[in-house]
Design a protein around this motif. Structure first.
Motif, PDB file in Angstrom:
ATOM      1  N   TYR A  16      -9.942   4.649  -2.869  1.00 31.51           N
ATOM      2  CA  TYR A  16      -9.281   5.186  -1.679  1.00 31.51           C
ATOM      3  C   TYR A  16      -9.366   4.278  -0.452  1.00 31.51           C
ATOM      4  CZ  TYR A  16      -9.203   9.473  -4.413  1.00 31.51           C
ATOM      5  OH  TYR A  16      -8.988  10.407  -5.405  1.00 31.51           O
ATOM      6  N   HIS A  17     -10.142   3.217  -0.527  1.00 34.98           N
ATOM      7  CA  HIS A  17     -10.316   2.344   0.635  1.00 34.98           C
ATOM      8  C   HIS A  17      -9.803   0.923   0.366  1.00 34.98           C
ATOM      9  CE1 HIS A  17     -12.868   5.058   3.134  1.00 34.98           C
ATOM     10  NE2 HIS A  17     -13.161   5.578   1.955  1.00 34.98           N
ATOM     11  N   LEU A  18     -10.512   0.195  -0.477  1.00 32.62           N
ATOM     12  CA  LEU A  18     -10.233  -1.234  -0.646  1.00 32.62           C
ATOM     13  C   LEU A  18      -8.809  -1.555  -1.098  1.00 32.62           C
ATOM     14  CD1 LEU A  18     -13.636  -2.393  -2.188  1.00 32.62           C
ATOM     15  CD2 LEU A  18     -12.826  -2.688   0.163  1.00 32.62           C
ATOM     16  N   PRO A  19      -8.190  -0.788  -2.005  1.00 31.09           N
ATOM     17  CA  PRO A  19      -6.819  -1.138  -2.407  1.00 31.09           C
ATOM     18  C   PRO A  19      -5.833  -1.170  -1.244  1.00 31.09           C
ATOM     19  CG  PRO A  19      -7.765   0.399  -3.972  1.00 31.09           C
ATOM     20  CD  PRO A  19      -8.716   0.331  -2.817  1.00 31.09           C
ATOM     21  N   TYR A  20      -6.061  -0.329  -0.246  1.00 34.29           N
ATOM     22  CA  TYR A  20      -5.149  -0.282   0.901  1.00 34.29           C
ATOM     23  C   TYR A  20      -5.400  -1.439   1.864  1.00 34.29           C
ATOM     24  CZ  TYR A  20      -3.778   4.302  -0.790  1.00 34.29           C
ATOM     25  OH  TYR A  20      -3.295   5.322  -1.573  1.00 34.29           O
ATOM     26  N   LEU A  21      -6.634  -1.944   1.897  1.00 36.18           N
ATOM     27  CA  LEU A  21      -6.931  -3.073   2.776  1.00 36.18           C
ATOM     28  C   LEU A  21      -6.310  -4.366   2.252  1.00 36.18           C
ATOM     29  CD1 LEU A  21     -10.584  -2.560   4.011  1.00 36.18           C
ATOM     30  CD2 LEU A  21      -8.435  -1.892   5.077  1.00 36.18           C
ATOM     31  N   GLN A 256       1.736  11.865  -5.029  1.00 40.91           N
ATOM     32  CA  GLN A 256       1.788  10.970  -6.184  1.00 40.91           C
ATOM     33  C   GLN A 256       0.784   9.824  -6.055  1.00 40.91           C
ATOM     34  OE1 GLN A 256       3.565  11.486  -8.958  1.00 40.91           O
ATOM     35  NE2 GLN A 256       2.718   9.646  -9.898  1.00 40.91           N
ATOM     36  N   GLN A 257       0.360   9.521  -4.826  1.00 38.55           N
ATOM     37  CA  GLN A 257      -0.688   8.505  -4.652  1.00 38.55           C
ATOM     38  C   GLN A 257      -1.894   8.821  -5.524  1.00 38.55           C
ATOM     39  OE1 GLN A 257      -1.493   6.837  -0.408  1.00 38.55           O
ATOM     40  NE2 GLN A 257      -0.700   8.894  -0.086  1.00 38.55           N
ATOM     41  N   GLU A 258      -2.263  10.111  -5.555  1.00 34.08           N
ATOM     42  CA  GLU A 258      -3.446  10.537  -6.301  1.00 34.08           C
ATOM     43  C   GLU A 258      -3.302  10.216  -7.784  1.00 34.08           C
ATOM     44  OE1 GLU A 258      -7.276  12.561  -6.094  1.00 34.08           O
ATOM     45  OE2 GLU A 258      -5.885  11.903  -4.546  1.00 34.08           O
ATOM     46  N   GLY A 268       1.173  -1.258  -3.073  1.00 30.54           N
ATOM     47  CA  GLY A 268       1.900  -2.523  -3.128  1.00 30.54           C
ATOM     48  C   GLY A 268       2.733  -2.667  -4.377  1.00 30.54           C
ATOM     49  N   THR A 269       2.408  -1.910  -5.428  1.00 26.37           N
ATOM     50  CA  THR A 269       3.216  -1.893  -6.641  1.00 26.37           C
ATOM     51  C   THR A 269       4.524  -1.165  -6.353  1.00 26.37           C
ATOM     52  OG1 THR A 269       1.198  -1.792  -7.978  1.00 26.37           O
ATOM     53  CG2 THR A 269       3.276  -1.209  -9.073  1.00 26.37           C
ATOM     54  N   PRO A 270       5.668  -1.697  -6.771  1.00 25.14           N
ATOM     55  CA  PRO A 270       6.941  -1.000  -6.540  1.00 25.14           C
ATOM     56  C   PRO A 270       6.904   0.432  -7.066  1.00 25.14           C
ATOM     57  CG  PRO A 270       7.353  -3.218  -7.329  1.00 25.14           C
ATOM     58  CD  PRO A 270       5.867  -3.012  -7.424  1.00 25.14           C
ATOM     59  N   GLY A 271       7.288   1.374  -6.223  1.00 27.56           N
ATOM     60  CA  GLY A 271       7.302   2.777  -6.601  1.00 27.56           C
ATOM     61  C   GLY A 271       5.991   3.495  -6.423  1.00 27.56           C
ATOM     62  N   PHE A 272       4.947   2.782  -5.975  1.00 28.17           N
ATOM     63  CA  PHE A 272       3.646   3.424  -5.798  1.00 28.17           C
ATOM     64  C   PHE A 272       3.765   4.606  -4.837  1.00 28.17           C
ATOM     65  CE2 PHE A 272      -0.149   4.051  -3.210  1.00 28.17           C
ATOM     66  CZ  PHE A 272      -1.093   4.318  -4.186  1.00 28.17           C
TER      67      PHE A 272
END
Length: 351
Positions: A16-21, A256-258, A268-272
């Motif tokens: 929930y943190h690092l992927p967004y950074l 859908q993020q979950e 960052g993945t298309p459609g994420f």
């Protein structure tokens, strides 16, 4: 650029943190991570070390580093108060995972300490950027349903074998799940006048810790918001049900993020995080001519990383915090009041 340090390197930090950074490297640099077990996540640790992140088992490496602009505490909830207090006393700005603390007294102490030292402290209320919440907010703002009369918000799972016999209130479902739901309601409507609490242990009848709740928050103008969670729903309720004087809005599914994060699909993945059209919410309302209108509401895109965007604006440009001190106190007040009596009870806040 702000330098960040993390206390904790478990699932939440890595999901929930690092992927967004990784999408915000122009604003943030992960400088340090403290974890009790080095090498437990070798691939993730190696990838971060390759970018310059320093790992340690000792929190003093963060406390003694004057270059750190923000410390993020992502550890088990019972440890939050002591860790945040230690970091604030050391002059660090702090973002702390939910629930921030157990009691109103603890919350007030940390907020007063932060104010005294002119520091930033805030809980990580990432679900203010749930797509379903943002869509519900849009429906309210557009006035499709008229004056809100009744709102239901659910967080349901089917985990029949995961019941715990013992634990403190902060370990239960009301603090763990309820903190998100309560914060969403408080962010929309503020502090209620009265609350009806029903907290129960359903998987293990002898359990001392709740795993199911139904809590009714009563507001002026005949409005009631219900937040509910169960671990025994093999078929979940709709996530949101909103009734108003002109119509009804229903949104079935969670963000859908979950789902994407749990399956390893990263920001960052298309459609994420994109909802499929069949998962869009639906509003049924009556217009000024009395015509019955059915309208599909495309889901507003969610982004948990926006919590960090707001923090950047607060620390760099002096913008107000996403979660105000008043809202922090309201959230903890409502959570703590759930345990003032055993069994169902009502608490009046408008005295």
């Amino acid at each position: 650029m702000l330098k960040i340090a993390y206390v904790g390197f478990g699932k939440s930090t890595n999901r929930y943190h690092l992927p967004y950074l990784k999408l915000r490297t122009d604003k943030f640099q992960v400088a340090r991570i403290v974890t009790p077990t080095l090498g437990k996540r070798p691939l993730e640790q190696s990838a971060l070390e390759a970018t310059g992140t320093i790992f340690s088992t000792d929190i003093t490496t963060i406390v003694d580093d004057d270059t750190i602009d923000l410390v993020v505490v992502v550890t088990p909830a019972p440890s939050h108060f002591a860790l945040v207090k230690q970091l604030l006393e050391a002059g660090k700005n702090v973002l702390v995972d939910k629930p921030m603390v157990t009691s109103i007294e603890e919350a007030k102490e940390l907020l007063a300490l932060a104010k005294q030292k002119k520091l930033f402290v805030m809980p990580f209320q990432n679900r203010r950027f749930d797509s379903d919440y943002l869509t519900l907010k849009h429906v309210l703002e557009t006035g499709y349903v008229g004056r809100p009369v009744e709102l239901e918000l659910h967080m349901d799972h089917y985990r029949p074998e995961d019941g715990r016999a013992k634990g403190a209130p902060i370990d239960g479902s009301w603090y763990g799940h309820g903190v998100h739901l309560v914060d969403q309601i408080v962010a929309l409507f503020g502090m209620p006048e009265a609350v009806t609490y029903d907290l129960r242990a359903t998987r293990l009848k002898v359990a001392e810790i709740d795993d199911q709740f139904e809590v009714n928050l009563h507001y002026p103008d005949a409005f009631k918001a219900t937040v509910q969670s169960t671990e025994l729903a093999s078929v979940a309720y709709p996530k949101w049900i909103l009734h108003g004087t002109k119509g009804t809005f229903i949104k079935q599914n969670i963000d859908q993020q979950e789902y994407d994060l749990k399956t390893g699909i990263m920001p960052g993945t298309p459609g994420f995080g994109d909802d499929a059209p069949q998962d869009f919410g639906k509003v049924v309302y009556y217009n000024q001519n009395g015509d019955r209108i059915e309208k599909v509401i495309p889901t507003v895109h969610g982004d948990y990383g926006m919590v960090y965007d707001t923090i950047y604006e607060s620390l760099v440009n002096g913008a107000p915090k996403l979660v105000t001190d008043e809202q922090i106190i309201s959230d903890i007040t409502l959570l703590a009041a759930g345990y003032t009596n055993n069994g169902p009870h009502v608490v009046n806040f408008n005295k």
